[in-house]
Design an enzyme around this catalytic site. Sequence first.
Site, short mmCIF file in Angstrom:
data_model
loop_
_atom_site.label_atom_id
_atom_site.label_comp_id
_atom_site.label_asym_id
_atom_site.label_seq_id
_atom_site.Cartn_x
_atom_site.Cartn_y
_atom_site.Cartn_z
CG ASP A 51 -2.70 3.77 -3.57
OD1 ASP A 51 -3.93 3.45 -4.36
OD2 ASP A 51 -3.05 4.71 -2.66
CD GLU A 52 -5.28 -0.54 -1.33
OE1 GLU A 52 -5.22 -1.53 -0.20
OE2 GLU A 52 -6.97 0.04 -1.65
CG ASP A 97 -2.12 1.64 1.57
OD1 ASP A 97 -2.36 1.58 0.24
OD2 ASP A 97 -3.10 1.21 1.65
#
Length: 367
Positions: free
Chosen positions: A112-113, A17
């Site tokens: 983003d993860e 993350d």
Amino acid sequence: MSVNTEKTIQRKIIHIDMDAFYATVEQRDFPEYRGKPIVVGGSPDGRGVVATASYEAREFGIHSAMSSHKAIQLCPHAIFVRPRFDAYKSVSVSIREIFGRYTDLIEPLSLDEAYLDVTTDKLNIGSALEIARQIKDAIRNELNLSASAGVSSNKFVAKIASDMNKPDGLTFIGPSKINAFMEKLPVEKFFGVGRVTADKMKKMGLYNGSDLKKMSEQELIRKFGKTGKFYYKIVRGIDERPVQPHRPSKSISVEDTFGKDLISTEELFAELEQIAEKLAERLEKSRLKGKTVTLKIKFDDFKQLTRNQSFPNPVADYASIVTAAKELLLKVGTEDRKIRLLGITLSNFGTQISSGKFVDPDQMELF
């Protein structure tokens, strides 16, 4: 008598993350933002909502999905930055390339993860903890960004672990510690538990995993529906969900927050035409068609509503989408109401097969 000596392979799952992703990309690319409270999304005149905030801004209590108006109250000197999604997507591609050095089993959850299954890794490193450390180092050294990682034997625990020591965290929760970890976990950290469900649980005397563990599977299902079955398993450390490299999109949407509130039908129709055009372009790139068009409207008092219309056959063309959106807007009846945001979503996708045809989602086999 034959004895089954086959051992169950223990999965090695990493959840990566990125830390305040949009904000840190802005601070990386624009040195004047470094060390300052940056708010990505929204605007300094109080319109819109926060997409993310730098850690400097978070110290004032600003967080994602907060209204800009509230963010300004908490931090009057916050710097508002317009999102640069093309830049974030480009960085996300570079992050994905780093992941791909270690495994092809990558399940992106957003820009983003992502989950990574490194049970068997390409470099034969063997240690999921070491792989996570190398990935974090590569992201820092090559992209000048920070990521947090959670490592465990299932997706649920790995995701929670990645959030435990942010920013720049690395947390490992091994198989032997999962049961004790889950028993201490507050109910609001469980999958599918929002504020309303958490309040309901606490009124029932359920405050953590240990409390949930005292209930039978049938009791949990009776109280919380199908999700109760998941609670029953996960509180015992059982999460059999695999990492899915080709996670299908459930919907594609485009929305726009206006610089000034709109009232006239002509202005609103013009905006819908632009939004529908962008949506049709994304659908063409994704090679997806859907049966349900949803219109999202947010008014000047921040109240919002959605209306949808379904087609008998999947569509992806501009004309069908914009016509449906306009019809839905007229049905709402927005006369004399100020509108600050419009959005269009296409969902209920069919599955494209190699011939280019689409399988009706209502006829798809459910697993």
